[in-house]
Write an enzyme that holds these catalytic residues in place. Structure first.
Site, mmCIF file in Angstrom:
data_model
loop_
_atom_site.group_PDB
_atom_site.id
_atom_site.type_symbol
_atom_site.label_atom_id
_atom_site.label_comp_id
_atom_site.label_asym_id
_atom_site.label_seq_id
_atom_site.Cartn_x
_atom_site.Cartn_y
_atom_site.Cartn_z
ATOM 1 N N HIS A 72 0.931 -1.227 0.073
ATOM 2 C CA HIS A 72 -0.035 -0.038 -0.128
ATOM 3 C C HIS A 72 1.053 1.234 -0.097
ATOM 4 O O HIS A 72 1.806 1.297 0.750
ATOM 5 C CB HIS A 72 -0.860 -0.036 1.355
ATOM 6 N N TYR A 201 -9.360 5.332 7.208
ATOM 7 C CA TYR A 201 -9.472 5.628 9.088
ATOM 8 C C TYR A 201 -10.661 6.961 9.084
ATOM 9 O O TYR A 201 -10.134 8.015 8.422
ATOM 10 C CB TYR A 201 -8.262 6.078 9.680
ATOM 11 N N PRO A 293 -4.897 -0.532 18.631
ATOM 12 C CA PRO A 293 -4.868 -1.189 17.210
ATOM 13 C C PRO A 293 -4.758 0.111 16.331
ATOM 14 O O PRO A 293 -4.534 -0.168 15.122
ATOM 15 C CB PRO A 293 -5.885 -2.044 17.010
ATOM 16 N N LYS A 297 0.317 -0.701 15.523
ATOM 17 C CA LYS A 297 1.898 -1.026 15.969
ATOM 18 C C LYS A 297 2.161 -2.454 16.725
ATOM 19 O O LYS A 297 3.258 -2.627 16.763
ATOM 20 C CB LYS A 297 2.178 0.060 16.907
ATOM 21 N N TYR A 385 3.473 6.134 10.955
ATOM 22 C CA TYR A 385 2.706 5.061 10.599
ATOM 23 C C TYR A 385 3.666 4.128 9.895
ATOM 24 O O TYR A 385 3.295 2.798 9.924
ATOM 25 C CB TYR A 385 1.590 5.495 9.568
HETATM 26 C C1 PHB Z 1 -6.306 -4.816 10.031
HETATM 27 O O1 PHB Z 1 -6.187 -4.913 8.887
HETATM 28 O O2 PHB Z 1 -6.534 -5.572 10.909
HETATM 29 C C2 PHB Z 1 -5.877 -3.432 10.838
HETATM 30 C C3 PHB Z 1 -5.017 -2.469 9.937
HETATM 31 C C4 PHB Z 1 -4.773 -1.280 10.588
HETATM 32 C C5 PHB Z 1 -5.029 -0.986 11.861
HETATM 33 C C6 PHB Z 1 -5.656 -2.006 12.622
HETATM 34 C C7 PHB Z 1 -5.993 -3.259 12.043
HETATM 35 O O3 PHB Z 1 -4.593 0.274 12.533
#
Ligand code: PHB
Ligand code: APR
Length: 392
Positions: A72, A201, A293, A297, A385
């Site tokens: 990505h 997000y 989450p 991280k 990130y």
């Molecule tokens: C996930 O794909 O499970 C995932 C991705 C990014 C995050 C949390 C979970 O910040």
């Protein structure tokens, strides 16, 4: 039994550490309390920093990742019905991230270890770690109905937040820092193609939502819900309706819906245990730290811990120097606290607290607006990130 490094826990941290030590010619044994089936099916995260990809390559465990991982170039932020792309390569000088499920990483590592070694014992529950202050620590464990002992030079607790290793460090030399968040995540897996080729997000007025994926045919999504939410209280339709409301933007975009195949609720906490070493016992991964989450991280921190440990044990074997082992806790905690800061910032910026006053809501929007209006602020988010350097 006898080994150089006794590893408690067969999650990502324990399995990857075993791989790195095995390739460095350092003998070790992994004790995993649960069954192979259990550890391989646990739905967890799936966003890998470049350093994690590098570590899996170092361990010779990147075949699945290379074949099925999704690279990505950024993420999308949504708020006020707007969408904003955060372009990682432009903002970080070329860095990207990879989506590859933790379940797949665990399956890849288990298959390698069972085929090639070192020993991996399932249903082997560690009961106690004795004499960690000496040069001959012992792990007492139960396996195949018998209590046994594993005599080690070193013990690494990779046994997660609910393991025994952290509690082996005497309280008088330990310090724990924790913060519980007033909300949880309802996570789903759905048999439907992702609705966007990036992670989204979203800070909706009704709460946070995250759009992720596992493959071109499987989506992974999360909804902010109150603590104590029962996932069975949320029908598929209710989940999809709430997700659609939170991702809503004025542009032409539709959230694809499909059959939900897994549903679970996870509380959100920040937790750091100091130090990450006591005598010949070292802690790695969730055994030492937990992050919410939102910053993705958890897995990446576990991997950075074991990368440092792998280098420290290789140095010990090569030169007899314990210098990297002596600095392990300090080096890890510098990075852990940066990831804890970033995860806290992302979480408090994107989640609407149930009892938040209007001031807090406007402040969140101002923080988001700053990131989407300032290349400097966007670059800071992208740098965190995609992953800070291993030695921070
Ligand atoms: C996930 O794909 O499970 C995932 C991705 C990014 C995050 C949390 C979970 O910040
Ligand atoms: N004896 C043996 N094994 C144990 C014991 C014990 N007493 N206690 C716990 N375990 C095992 C658990 O069954 C689990 O498989 O230790 C393993 C710990 O694995 P994780 O909890 O996955 O922790 P870690 O390897 O540090 O990985 C961290 O996984 O939990 C996610 O979000 C987290 O992505 C992060 C990553």
């Amino acid at each position: 039994m006898r080994t150089t490094v006794g590893i408690i826990g067969g999650g990502p941290a324990g399995l990857l550490l075993a791989r790195l030590l095995h390739r460095a010619g350092i003998d070790c044994v992994v004790l995993e309390a649960r069954t192979r089936e259990y550890v391989e099916q646990r739905q967890r995260a799936g966003m890998l920093e470049q350093g994690t990809v590098d570590a899996l390559r170092e361990g010779g465990a990147a075949e699945g990742l290379e074949a099925r991982g999704l690279v990505h170039q950024g993420i999308e932020l949504r708020f006020d019905r707007e969408r904003h792309h955060i372009d990682f390569p432009v903002l970080t000088g070329g860095r990207t991230v990879t989506i590859y499920a933790q379940t797949e990483i665990v399956k890849d590592l288990v298959a390698l270890q069972l085929a090639d070694g070192p020993p991996l014992l399932f249903e082997a529950q560690a009961l106690a770690i004795e004499k960690p202050e000496t040069t001959a620590p012992v792990v007492r464990f139960v396996h195949e109905g018998r209590e046994q002992t594993l005599n080690c030079d070193w013990v690494v607790g990779c046994d997660g937040f609910h393991g025994i290793a952290r509690d082996t460090v005497p309280a008088e030399v330990s310090r724990a820092y924790e913060h519980d968040y007033p909300y949880s995540w309802l996570g789903i897996l759905a048999d439907v193609a992702p609705s966007c080729d990036e992670l989204i997000y979203a800070r909706g007025e009704r709460g946070f939502a995250l759009h992720s994926m596992r493959s071109p045919h499987v989506s992974r999504l999360y909804l902010q819900v109150p603590n104590g939410t029962d996932p069975d209280g949320w029908s598929d339709d209710r989940i999809w309706d709430e997700l659609a409301a939170r991702f809503a933007i004025d542009a032409d975009w539709t959230l694809r819906r499909g059959p939900i195949t897994a549903k679970s609720v996870t509380p959100m906490r920040s937790y750091v245990h100091e130090p990450m070493r006591h005598g010949r016992l070292l802690l790695a991964g969730d055994a030492a730290h937990i992050v919410p989450p939102t910053g993705a991280k958890g897995l990446n921190l576990a991997v950075s811990d074991v990368r440092l440990l792998g280098r420290a044990f290789a140095e010990l074997r090569r030169t007899g120097s314990e210098q990297l082992l002596d600095t392990y806790s300090q080096s890890c905690l510098a990075r852990v606290w940066q990831a804890t800061r970033f995860s806290y910032d992302m979480t408090t910026m994107l989640h609407t607290r149930p009892d938040a006053d209007p001031f807090e809501h406007r402040l969140q929007l101002a923080r988001l607006r700053r990131i989407t209006a300032s290349r400097h602020a966007a670059a800071e988010l992208a740098a965190n990130y995609t992953g800070l350097p291993l030695q921070w």
